[in-house]
Design an enzyme around this catalytic site. Structure first.
Site, short mmCIF file in Angstrom:
data_model
loop_
_atom_site.label_atom_id
_atom_site.label_comp_id
_atom_site.label_asym_id
_atom_site.label_seq_id
_atom_site.Cartn_x
_atom_site.Cartn_y
_atom_site.Cartn_z
CG ASP A 7 -8.07 -1.83 11.17
OD1 ASP A 7 -7.37 -1.52 10.21
OD2 ASP A 7 -8.74 -1.00 11.81
NE ARG A 59 -4.94 -1.83 0.72
CZ ARG A 59 -5.31 -0.58 0.93
NH1 ARG A 59 -6.43 -0.12 0.40
NH2 ARG A 59 -4.56 0.22 1.65
CE1 TYR A 114 -9.77 6.31 11.01
CE2 TYR A 114 -8.24 5.68 12.74
CZ TYR A 114 -8.51 5.93 11.41
OH TYR A 114 -7.51 5.80 10.48
NE ARG A 119 -2.14 -1.13 7.67
CZ ARG A 119 -3.00 -0.25 7.15
NH1 ARG A 119 -3.10 -0.08 5.86
NH2 ARG A 119 -3.77 0.45 7.94
NE ARG A 173 -10.58 -7.95 1.92
CZ ARG A 173 -10.63 -6.63 1.90
NH1 ARG A 173 -9.58 -5.93 2.25
NH2 ARG A 173 -11.73 -6.00 1.53
O1 CP3 Z 1 -2.98 -3.22 2.84
C1 CP3 Z 1 -3.62 -3.42 3.88
O2 CP3 Z 1 -3.07 -3.29 4.94
C2 CP3 Z 1 -5.04 -3.90 3.74
C3 CP3 Z 1 -5.81 -4.28 4.90
C4 CP3 Z 1 -6.37 -3.17 5.75
C5 CP3 Z 1 -5.99 -2.96 7.10
N1 CP3 Z 1 -6.77 -1.97 7.60
C6 CP3 Z 1 -5.03 -3.79 7.79
C7 CP3 Z 1 -4.30 -3.24 8.93
C8 CP3 Z 1 -7.36 -2.23 5.44
C9 CP3 Z 1 -8.05 -2.02 4.12
C10 CP3 Z 1 -7.62 -1.49 6.63
C11 CP3 Z 1 -8.67 -0.48 6.86
C12 CP3 Z 1 -8.13 0.70 7.58
N2 CP3 Z 1 -8.00 0.79 8.94
C13 CP3 Z 1 -7.64 1.87 7.02
C14 CP3 Z 1 -7.62 2.17 5.58
C15 CP3 Z 1 -6.39 1.58 5.07
C16 CP3 Z 1 -6.18 1.91 3.67
O3 CP3 Z 1 -5.00 2.13 3.40
O4 CP3 Z 1 -7.11 1.88 2.85
C17 CP3 Z 1 -7.16 2.66 8.06
C18 CP3 Z 1 -6.47 3.98 7.94
C19 CP3 Z 1 -7.41 1.96 9.26
C20 CP3 Z 1 -7.07 2.38 10.63
C21 CP3 Z 1 -5.76 1.83 11.00
N3 CP3 Z 1 -5.48 0.48 11.01
C22 CP3 Z 1 -4.63 2.52 11.50
C23 CP3 Z 1 -4.54 4.01 11.66
C24 CP3 Z 1 -3.67 1.55 11.80
C25 CP3 Z 1 -2.34 1.76 12.41
C26 CP3 Z 1 -1.27 1.68 11.39
C27 CP3 Z 1 -1.20 2.83 10.45
O5 CP3 Z 1 -1.33 2.59 9.26
O6 CP3 Z 1 -1.00 3.96 10.92
C28 CP3 Z 1 -4.22 0.28 11.47
C29 CP3 Z 1 -3.52 -0.99 11.70
C30 CP3 Z 1 -3.63 -2.03 10.65
N4 CP3 Z 1 -4.54 -2.12 9.66
C31 CP3 Z 1 -2.79 -3.17 10.59
C32 CP3 Z 1 -3.20 -3.91 9.51
C33 CP3 Z 1 -2.63 -5.22 9.01
C34 CP3 Z 1 -1.73 -3.56 11.60
C35 CP3 Z 1 -0.46 -2.90 11.53
C36 CP3 Z 1 0.51 -3.41 10.52
O7 CP3 Z 1 0.35 -4.43 9.83
O8 CP3 Z 1 1.54 -2.74 10.44
#
Ligand code: CP3
Length: 351
Positions: A75, A30, A150, A26, A39
């Site tokens: 994502d 944010r 999910y 990440r 955003r």
């Molecule tokens: O700060 C941010 O990363 C904002 C952008 C965002 C992402 N996903 C980018 C992302 C947001 C708001 C989401 C929605 C989302 N998807 C959530 C809620 C996140 C939150 O904190 O509010 C969740 C839990 C998901 C599902 C998800 N996405 C999982 C379980 C993973 C694997 C990584 C992990 O956190 O366990 C993702 C991957 C993901 N989401 C990436 C990004 C940029 C790629 C991985 C990375 O950048 O490391």
């Protein structure tokens, strides 16, 4: 031009490097004012599906922090759209599925992944990024268990009780679901590598909710098959989950060149029990970055010291960067890891 920085790829292959490579899960997100600004105009999915925006966001932390790898901004839910799943990403909640999986026909309805739908823009972003980047680009996908959780829960969950109930009550249906997800995830990861991703990370973020017995019985077979499908690729693969202290050896058996560690385990013990024929990634608690610099420094140096300067350590957090993280702390952490892990210094510290 400084030339291409390949210390991350070398570490994935357990080759010696001038210093320990570092990147953050990440790292685009944010906590960055520039990202929050963007955003205001675009949703997460819009950014992820627009190659120019995706590339811009992916590049931000590389330029600002000096990390040794970029991870594609996207994502784990993205490939589910082309499989026929309707979902939204809700602010401060996460992914929410319109019609969660409840019965056999819900699994049958899932289509095999079509790369032609939604995903060409992702692959285009990879091609764009490869022209810009001087560090390796990591592609990624969610692992079948995490995606299934999910689809079954309908959204984020703490205990994953619906997921486990389906697994125990309808094992045939469970395995059918994981088989379909495995096929799609393998296809998506291969496509990312072919488009130019130089490494891949498989996020089994929530698999840590399972016992070792359940991992063996309900998940490991599918993970083995996933990694077997990816064998042909040159790109090294990182296998990561959260809360997986007890599962690490089973995860390694399933596959992956690099095993991702969360912060609950200590680097030296975890690496020793995995064996030094695996590279490891991790594992500073992301919450430590909310503390003062002296605590950040102390904990980061502990990770480096426990890794012992052995080839095959990639410094990272134990999970994603938290939104409250001060960007400067991350930048300083990258510098610290680079400075304090140069081969000479690590050697000096141990003698
Ligand atoms: O700060 C941010 O990363 C904002 C952008 C965002 C992402 N996903 C980018 C992302 C947001 C708001 C989401 C929605 C989302 N998807 C959530 C809620 C996140 C939150 O904190 O509010 C969740 C839990 C998901 C599902 C998800 N996405 C999982 C379980 C993973 C694997 C990584 C992990 O956190 O366990 C993702 C991957 C993901 N989401 C990436 C990004 C940029 C790629 C991985 C990375 O950048 O490391």
């Amino acid at each position: 031009m400084r030339g291409f920085n390949d210390r991350f790829l070398k570490a994935c292959r357990r080759e010696p490097t001038d210093c320990t490579p570092v990147w953050f899960m990440r790292q685009a997100g944010r906590y960055q004012p520039e990202y929050r600004q963007l955003r205001k105009k675009h949703s997460l999915l819009e950014i992820a599906k627009t190659p120019e925006l995706c590339a811009e966001v992916t590049l931000l932390p590389v330029r600002q922090l000096g990390v040794d790898a970029a991870i594609l901004f996207s994502d784990i839910m993205l490939p589910l759209g082309p499989m026929g799943v309707r979902f939204q990403i809700q602010e401060n909640v996460g992914p929410v599925i319109e019609r969660p999986i409840r019965e056999p026909k819900d699994v049958e309805r899932l289509r095999p992944l079509e790369l032609e739908e939604d995903l060409p823009s992702v692959l285009e972003a990879i091609r764009l990024l490869r022209q810009e980047l001087e560090v390796p680009l990591i592609g990624f996908a969610g692992a079948p268990f995490t995606l299934a959780s999910y689809l079954i829960e309908g959204g984020p969950s703490r205990a994953f009780l619906r997921t486990k109930a389906l697994m125990y009550r309808h094992p045939g249906l469970w395995h059918r679901l994981l088989e379909k997800l495995t096929d799609s995830v393998a296809k998506f990861l291969k496509a990312q590598a072919q488009a130019g991703a130089q490494a891949l990370q498989v996020f089994d973020s929530w698999v840590g909710c399972l016992s070792t017995l359940d991992y063996r019985e309900y998940v490991q077979f599918h993970m083995r098959r996933l990694f077997a499908e990816l064998k042909e690729l040159e790109a090294p693969i990182i296998h990561f989950g959260v809360g997986t202290g007890e599962l690490l050896e089973l995860m390694k058996e399933a596959g992956g060149d690099v095993i991702g560690l969360d912060w609950r385990v200590e680097m030296d013990q975890a690496w020793a029990s995995l064996g030094y024929d695996s590279a490891v990634q991790g594992n500073l608690d992301p919450a430590v970055l909310l503390g003062p610099w002296d605590v950040i420094e102390r904990r980061a140096l502990e990770v480096l010291e426990q890794a012992g300067g052995r080839p095959g350590h990639i410094f990272n957090l134990g999970h994603g960067v938290l939104p409250e993280t001060p960007p400067d702390a991350l930048k300083r952490l990258v510098e610290l890891v680079h400075e304090r892990s140069t081969q000479k210094e690590i050697h000096d510290e141990r003698t």
